[in-house]
Design a protein around this motif. Structure first.
Motif, PDB file in Angstrom:
ATOM      1  N   GLY A   1     -25.238 -19.859   6.193  1.00  0.00           N
ATOM      2  CA  GLY A   1     -26.212 -19.335   7.139  1.00  0.00           C
ATOM      3  C   GLY A   1     -26.336 -17.831   7.167  1.00  0.00           C
ATOM      4  O   GLY A   1     -27.308 -17.295   7.717  1.00  0.00           O
ATOM      5  N   THR A   2     -25.368 -17.120   6.580  1.00  0.00           N
ATOM      6  CA  THR A   2     -25.433 -15.656   6.563  1.00  0.00           C
ATOM      7  C   THR A   2     -25.730 -15.125   5.162  1.00  0.00           C
ATOM      8  O   THR A   2     -25.529 -13.939   4.881  1.00  0.00           O
ATOM      9  CB  THR A   2     -24.131 -15.038   7.101  1.00  0.00           C
ATOM     10  N   GLY A   3     -26.192 -16.003   4.270  1.00  0.00           N
ATOM     11  CA  GLY A   3     -26.677 -15.589   2.960  1.00  0.00           C
ATOM     12  C   GLY A   3     -25.612 -15.074   2.024  1.00  0.00           C
ATOM     13  O   GLY A   3     -24.569 -15.703   1.845  1.00  0.00           O
ATOM     14  N   THR A   4     -25.839 -13.906   1.444  1.00  0.00           N
ATOM     15  CA  THR A   4     -24.941 -13.372   0.418  1.00  0.00           C
ATOM     16  C   THR A   4     -23.916 -12.386   0.970  1.00  0.00           C
ATOM     17  O   THR A   4     -23.216 -11.720   0.215  1.00  0.00           O
ATOM     18  CB  THR A   4     -25.759 -12.687  -0.695  1.00  0.00           C
ATOM     19  N   GLN A   5     -23.810 -12.283   2.281  1.00  0.00           N
ATOM     20  CA  GLN A   5     -22.833 -11.380   2.895  1.00  0.00           C
ATOM     21  C   GLN A   5     -21.419 -11.902   2.676  1.00  0.00           C
ATOM     22  O   GLN A   5     -21.159 -13.103   2.780  1.00  0.00           O
ATOM     23  CB  GLN A   5     -23.107 -11.259   4.397  1.00  0.00           C
ATOM     24  N   TRP A   6     -20.495 -11.002   2.343  1.00  0.00           N
ATOM     25  CA  TRP A   6     -19.090 -11.365   2.164  1.00  0.00           C
ATOM     26  C   TRP A   6     -18.295 -11.036   3.421  1.00  0.00           C
ATOM     27  O   TRP A   6     -18.527  -9.991   4.053  1.00  0.00           O
ATOM     28  CB  TRP A   6     -18.479 -10.615   0.985  1.00  0.00           C
ATOM     29  N   PHE A   7     -17.340 -11.898   3.750  1.00  0.00           N
ATOM     30  CA  PHE A   7     -16.417 -11.677   4.866  1.00  0.00           C
ATOM     31  C   PHE A   7     -15.012 -11.623   4.287  1.00  0.00           C
ATOM     32  O   PHE A   7     -14.543 -12.587   3.679  1.00  0.00           O
ATOM     33  CB  PHE A   7     -16.562 -12.787   5.905  1.00  0.00           C
ATOM     34  N   THR A   8     -14.365 -10.487   4.461  1.00  0.00           N
ATOM     35  CA  THR A   8     -13.134 -10.209   3.726  1.00  0.00           C
ATOM     36  C   THR A   8     -11.887 -10.318   4.586  1.00  0.00           C
ATOM     37  O   THR A   8     -11.932 -10.250   5.814  1.00  0.00           O
ATOM     38  CB  THR A   8     -13.193  -8.812   3.092  1.00  0.00           C
ATOM     39  N   GLY A   9     -10.757 -10.468   3.890  1.00  0.00           N
ATOM     40  CA  GLY A   9      -9.457 -10.530   4.538  1.00  0.00           C
ATOM     41  C   GLY A   9      -8.383 -10.126   3.542  1.00  0.00           C
ATOM     42  O   GLY A   9      -8.693  -9.706   2.416  1.00  0.00           O
ATOM     43  N   PRO A  10      -7.117 -10.259   3.904  1.00  0.00           N
ATOM     44  CA  PRO A  10      -6.020  -9.881   3.011  1.00  0.00           C
ATOM     45  C   PRO A  10      -5.868 -10.866   1.849  1.00  0.00           C
ATOM     46  O   PRO A  10      -6.578 -11.884   1.797  1.00  0.00           O
ATOM     47  CB  PRO A  10      -4.806  -9.923   3.942  1.00  0.00           C
ATOM     48  N   PRO A  11      -4.954 -10.588   0.935  1.00  0.00           N
ATOM     49  CA  PRO A  11      -4.707 -11.546  -0.154  1.00  0.00           C
ATOM     50  C   PRO A  11      -4.282 -12.909   0.386  1.00  0.00           C
ATOM     51  O   PRO A  11      -3.779 -13.015   1.518  1.00  0.00           O
ATOM     52  CB  PRO A  11      -3.572 -10.890  -0.954  1.00  0.00           C
ATOM     53  N   PRO A  12      -4.462 -13.973  -0.410  1.00  0.00           N
ATOM     54  CA  PRO A  12      -4.120 -15.321   0.056  1.00  0.00           C
ATOM     55  C   PRO A  12      -2.617 -15.529   0.169  1.00  0.00           C
ATOM     56  O   PRO A  12      -1.821 -14.783  -0.407  1.00  0.00           O
ATOM     57  CB  PRO A  12      -4.714 -16.223  -1.027  1.00  0.00           C
ATOM     58  N   VAL A  13      -2.248 -16.555   0.921  1.00  0.00           N
ATOM     59  CA  VAL A  13      -0.855 -16.994   1.024  1.00  0.00           C
ATOM     60  C   VAL A  13      -0.599 -17.946  -0.137  1.00  0.00           C
ATOM     61  O   VAL A  13      -1.416 -18.822  -0.427  1.00  0.00           O
ATOM     62  CB  VAL A  13      -0.614 -17.714   2.370  1.00  0.00           C
ATOM     63  N   HIS A  14       0.540 -17.804  -0.823  1.00  0.00           N
ATOM     64  CA  HIS A  14       0.756 -18.616  -2.017  1.00  0.00           C
ATOM     65  C   HIS A  14       2.115 -19.294  -2.024  1.00  0.00           C
ATOM     66  O   HIS A  14       3.055 -18.878  -1.354  1.00  0.00           O
ATOM     67  CB  HIS A  14       0.648 -17.744  -3.275  1.00  0.00           C
ATOM     68  N   GLU A  15       2.200 -20.360  -2.799  1.00  0.00           N
ATOM     69  CA  GLU A  15       3.466 -20.981  -3.167  1.00  0.00           C
ATOM     70  C   GLU A  15       3.264 -21.611  -4.533  1.00  0.00           C
ATOM     71  O   GLU A  15       2.161 -22.042  -4.872  1.00  0.00           O
ATOM     72  CB  GLU A  15       3.882 -22.045  -2.152  1.00  0.00           C
ATOM     73  N   GLY A  16       4.301 -21.616  -5.367  1.00  0.00           N
ATOM     74  CA  GLY A  16       4.093 -22.170  -6.699  1.00  0.00           C
ATOM     75  C   GLY A  16       5.352 -22.202  -7.526  1.00  0.00           C
ATOM     76  O   GLY A  16       6.461 -22.028  -7.030  1.00  0.00           O
ATOM     77  N   ARG A  17       5.159 -22.435  -8.809  1.00  0.00           N
ATOM     78  CA  ARG A  17       6.253 -22.510  -9.770  1.00  0.00           C
ATOM     79  C   ARG A  17       6.002 -21.490 -10.869  1.00  0.00           C
ATOM     80  O   ARG A  17       4.907 -21.436 -11.434  1.00  0.00           O
ATOM     81  CB  ARG A  17       6.338 -23.924 -10.356  1.00  0.00           C
ATOM     82  N   LEU A  18       7.014 -20.689 -11.177  1.00  0.00           N
ATOM     83  CA  LEU A  18       6.889 -19.660 -12.198  1.00  0.00           C
ATOM     84  C   LEU A  18       7.422 -20.158 -13.531  1.00  0.00           C
ATOM     85  O   LEU A  18       8.332 -20.994 -13.579  1.00  0.00           O
ATOM     86  CB  LEU A  18       7.644 -18.402 -11.771  1.00  0.00           C
ATOM     87  N   PHE A  19       6.847 -19.643 -14.612  1.00  0.00           N
ATOM     88  CA  PHE A  19       7.348 -19.962 -15.932  1.00  0.00           C
ATOM     89  C   PHE A  19       8.732 -19.336 -16.101  1.00  0.00           C
ATOM     90  O   PHE A  19       9.097 -18.368 -15.410  1.00  0.00           O
ATOM     91  CB  PHE A  19       6.400 -19.421 -17.005  1.00  0.00           C
TER      92      PHE A  19
END
Length: 419
Positions: free
Chosen positions: A271-289
């Motif tokens: 509904g707000t078109g091409t406007q971006w709404f920003t925030g900090p980097p995402p929260v992550h969890e995972g497995r490293l090589f």
């Protein structure tokens, strides 16, 4: 005055448009030929638009490498000077109808898949997978090996695949994605079945091409057979062509794009078109090589979460339980994570279904209101990049709440209703 009933009606329409999409890959062309508004001195990258000075780390290195690859600069130093002076421009992939994996860099000569949503006429574009070598341009690496692999894509792989697609008259992607979900993919971090199914669609055309380009067809067929991630770029382009159908849909609080850069995460709302709404980097969890540690993880961009935007990837995670070996976690966690997503979406996809849930449609249409009300954040399957470049692992991320709070404020400013 807009009411929540108006929003509900708009969101129902958004779900209908997302479900009715008919993405078909129709061609392979260079970015300079087909991306809207493209210019020869333009390098595209992932995330909301930023000035050159704000790009850091691997994403900055990828932009520099792309400028060198394109011949816009003879050296790293010359590329930096070009960006600083404005002779070389930086743009956002989404602003040109495209999506990019990780750093997501495009230069004018790079081949892109052209995907048409035949339900609306919208197009989505994504460039080619470089191969399974961990050091890739989209992971912030540029050296002689990366350069040669990119040239191989341009000169061999893309021409053969493009000719095969044109000979078939286009390949419908929705049936392939639907079947791949039943075969263990979620078409974001696992694309083994989809890549195989796509190769099979091109096989008759490949056989026809052997007479005139035996070596090229052999190399291309081998590349497709050896790279299970090949289809990711097609699922991304299909998702872009699908999600763009709801951009500008009045009164809708459904998310139309999710992306991140080296500086943070961002979302768009229908509904707000091409406007971006920003925030900090995402929260992550995972497995490293093997040989890597948590302190190496860095953010250098990513627009593959466009797949989650339309009900794939993390929103179909229960289709791909084998991902636990690749990105960590357990089957139980993956199943519960997937079920959570039904609580923040408008409805279910009519064609993308999860066998483990008795073929229930994947949760589709992320609703800003529901994210804020439940505090459940959208989950995405991603590759993890290292600070020195290259892929060092895989895992899941969650979009930060701040993006949705900002989107709610922006929606209220435009429509005069608090979410």
């Amino acid at each position: 005055m807009v009411t929540h009933a108006d929003i509900d009606a708009a969101n129902a329409r958004a779900l209908e448009l997302l479900g009715a999409a008919d993405p078909v890959v129709v061609d392979v062309r260079t970015a300079g030929e087909v991306l809207p508004g493209y210019r020869p001195n333009l390098i595209l990258t992932s995330g909301a638009p930023m000035p050159w000075s704000e790009y850091v780390g691997g994403q900055r290195d990828a932009l520099i490498g792309a400028a060198q690859f394109e011949g816009l600069a003879a050296s790293r130093e010359e590329a930096i000077e070009g960006f600083e002076s404005g002779d070389i421009e930086v743009g956002s992939c989404h602003d040109h109808g495209a999506v990019g994996s990780l750093a997501g860099v495009y230069s004018a000569s790079m081949p892109v898949f052209v995907v048409e949503n035949r339900a609306t006429g919208a197009h989505g574009y994504c460039n080619f997978y470089e191969g399974k070598e961990p050091r890739r341009l989209n992971y912030g690496c540029y050296d002689e090996g990366v350069h040669e692999r990119l040239l191989h894509v341009n000169r061999v792989l893309a021409p053969v695949v493009g000719e095969a697609i044109r000979r078939t008259g286009g390949v419908a992607l929705k049936p392939l994605i639907s079947r791949a979900l039943r075969m263990g993919d979620e078409v974001h971090s696992r694309n083994a079945a989809a890549s195989m199914l796509f190769s099979r669609e091109l096989l008759p055309a490949f056989l026809d091409q052997v007479a005139t380009d035996r070596d090229g067809v052999t190399e291309t067929a081998t590349h497709l057979a050896e790279n299970d991630y090949f289809f990711l770029r097609l699922s991304m382009a299909a998702a872009k062509a699908t999600a763009d159908s709801i951009i500008g849909l009045e009164n809708s609080t459904v998310v139309s794009a999710m992306a991140f850069s080296c500086q943070g995460f961002a979302i768009r709302v229908a509904g707000t078109g091409t406007q971006w709404f920003t925030g900090p980097p995402p929260v992550h969890e995972g497995r490293l090589f093997a040989g890597h540690t948590e302190d190496e993880i860095t953010w250098m961009g990513g627009e593959s979460p466009i797949t989650e935007t339309i009900g794939l990837g993390g929103f179909a995670q229960a289709c791909a339980l084998s991902l636990q070996e690749y990105q960590g976690g357990s089957p139980e966690v993956m199943i519960e994570r997937n079920k959570e997503m039904y609580g923040i979406t408008v409805g279910e996809n009519p064609d993308y279904r999860i066998p483990l849930f008795a073929f229930r449609g994947t949760p589709t249409g992320i609703d800003v209101r529901k994210v804020l009300a439940t505090s459940v954040l959208p989950v995405m399957d991603v590759g993890l990049a290292g600070r020195d470049g290259g892929q060092i692992g895989a895992g899941v991320i969650r979009a930060p709440r701040e993006c949705f709070e900002s989107a709610a404020s922006g929606f209220e400013a435009q429509y005069g209703i608090a979410l």
